[in-house]
Write a protein that holds these residues in place. Structure first.
Motif, PDB file in Angstrom:
ATOM      1  N   GLN A 263      -7.538   0.278   0.026  1.00 20.90           N
ATOM      2  CA  GLN A 263      -7.636  -1.017   0.700  1.00 20.90           C
ATOM      3  C   GLN A 263      -8.893  -1.060   1.584  1.00 20.90           C
ATOM      4  O   GLN A 263      -9.624  -2.033   1.578  1.00 20.90           O
TER       5      GLN A 263
ATOM      6  N   SER B 138       0.837  -1.213   0.000  1.00 21.67           N
ATOM      7  CA  SER B 138       0.000   0.000   0.000  1.00 21.67           C
ATOM      8  C   SER B 138       0.867   1.257   0.000  1.00 21.67           C
ATOM      9  O   SER B 138       0.488   2.274  -0.590  1.00 21.67           O
TER      10      SER B 138
ATOM     11  N   ASP C   5      -6.077  -1.615  -4.702  1.00 19.90           N
ATOM     12  CA  ASP C   5      -5.388  -2.092  -3.502  1.00 19.90           C
ATOM     13  C   ASP C   5      -6.230  -3.160  -2.801  1.00 19.90           C
ATOM     14  O   ASP C   5      -7.227  -2.841  -2.158  1.00 19.90           O
ATOM     15  N   GLU C   6      -5.832  -4.394  -2.940  1.00 21.14           N
ATOM     16  CA  GLU C   6      -6.535  -5.556  -2.372  1.00 21.14           C
ATOM     17  C   GLU C   6      -8.047  -5.462  -2.572  1.00 21.14           C
ATOM     18  O   GLU C   6      -8.819  -5.495  -1.621  1.00 21.14           O
TER      19      GLU C   6
HETATM   20 MG   LIG Z   1      -1.843  -2.859   2.214  1.00 21.80          MG
END
Ligand SMILES: [Mg+2]
Ligand SMILES: Nc1ncnc2c1ncn2[C@@H]1O[C@H](COP(=O)(O)OP(=O)(O)O)[C@@H](O)[C@H]1O
Length: 262
Positions: free
Chosen positions: A91, A49, A182-183
């Protein structure tokens, strides 16, 4: 391993960022080929991240460079990075609770039209044309991501999978050439995960380059053209999924952590 293809749409070179004594990102270099789905994977705390935050101007690097389409964008303001053609999802999903799906995605278009929401401008023909074009664009995007029927619902009240779709739609409304995820499937059930993966594939087919962060290697194996593995802020391995899957250092990093977490 630090050979970097400088022809890529996005290139990071020798990027470093510390927080206190922790080297979150340590002399990291990699390049993303235009049109690809490129994955960054690595254990929790590996610095994934932080890389996104360095690319998008949330953090300034201690060292190194970020280049987008051969332009130096290191430490550029986040809104300027977005205007340059990079948009992202977070995220942890970030949506305004009091906004509908439609309004949320419309806001994405304001960012690139310069946020012309001042009342005086309502009177100009130009603004009305812009507003009409923006709304048509939102409609198109909502159909594309499968949220048109939910356009008048509060975004933050939707299921987790659909909230992620809203974020993706908002990012697409900014008209990106590069989309950072992000994820995006963390916390999703298998069905939601599969549907999102299919959506990313469709987005990519529209010509948008994707950089996706994932914790789970299996998720990106099918989807990505290239994988960069990071651990302790450094590049551990890089290559197409087949190569990464059998890479001893990668297996060790993952198995080691898995045992440590068990
Ligand atoms: Mg992360
Ligand atoms: N804003 C911050 N302040 C202090 N430490 C941070 C901050 N952001 C990240 N870190 C630290 O940097 C390291 C990498 O974090 P992160 O990039 O979030 O990892 P990942 O996304 O791979 O799980 C971790 O040790 C984390 O605690």
């Amino acid at each position: 391993m630090n050979n970097v293809n400088s022809d890529g749409i996005l290139t990071i070179k020798n990027l470093s960022k510390s927080f206190g004594g922790i080297k979150a990102v340590n002399d990291l270099s990699f390049s993303i080929t235009e049109g690809h789905i490129h994955a960054v994977i690595g254990p929790n705390g590996a610095g994934k991240s932080t890389v996104f935050n360095l690319i998008t101007g949330v953090f300034m690097p201690d060292n190194g460079e970020v280049r987008f389409k051969n332009r130096n964008i290191t430490s550029m303001r986040t809104d300027h990075v977005a205007k340059a053609g990079i948009s992202r999802t977070f995220q942890n999903i970030r949506l305004f609770p009091e906004m509908t799906v439609f309004e949320t995605v419309l806001m994405g278009t304001y960012l690139i039209t310069g946020g012309k929401v001042f009342p005086a401008l309502f009177l100009t023909k130009n603004f009305r044309n812009n507003e009409k074009a923006a709304k048509e664009r939102v409609e198109e995007i909502l159909h594309f991501v499968g949220l048109w029927d939910m356009r008048d619902e509060y975004a933050a009240k939707l299921s987790y999978g659909n909230q992620r779709r809203v974020e993706i739609a908002r990012a697409l409304a900014m008209n990106p050439q590069l989309l950072l995820l992000d994820e995006p499937t963390a916390g999703m059930n298998p069905q939601e995960t599969k549907e999102l993966m299919d959506l990313f594939s469709l987005v990519n087919k529209q010509g948008i380059t994707i950089l996706i962060i994932a914790h789970d290697m299996n998720l990106v194996n099918v989807l990505s053209d290239q994988i960069t593995v990071i651990n302790f802020g450094e590049k551990l391995a890089e290559g197409p999924p087949k190569m990464i899957h059998n890479h001893p250092a990668v297996i060790e990093a993952y198995m080691g952590r898995a045992e440590a977490n068990a």
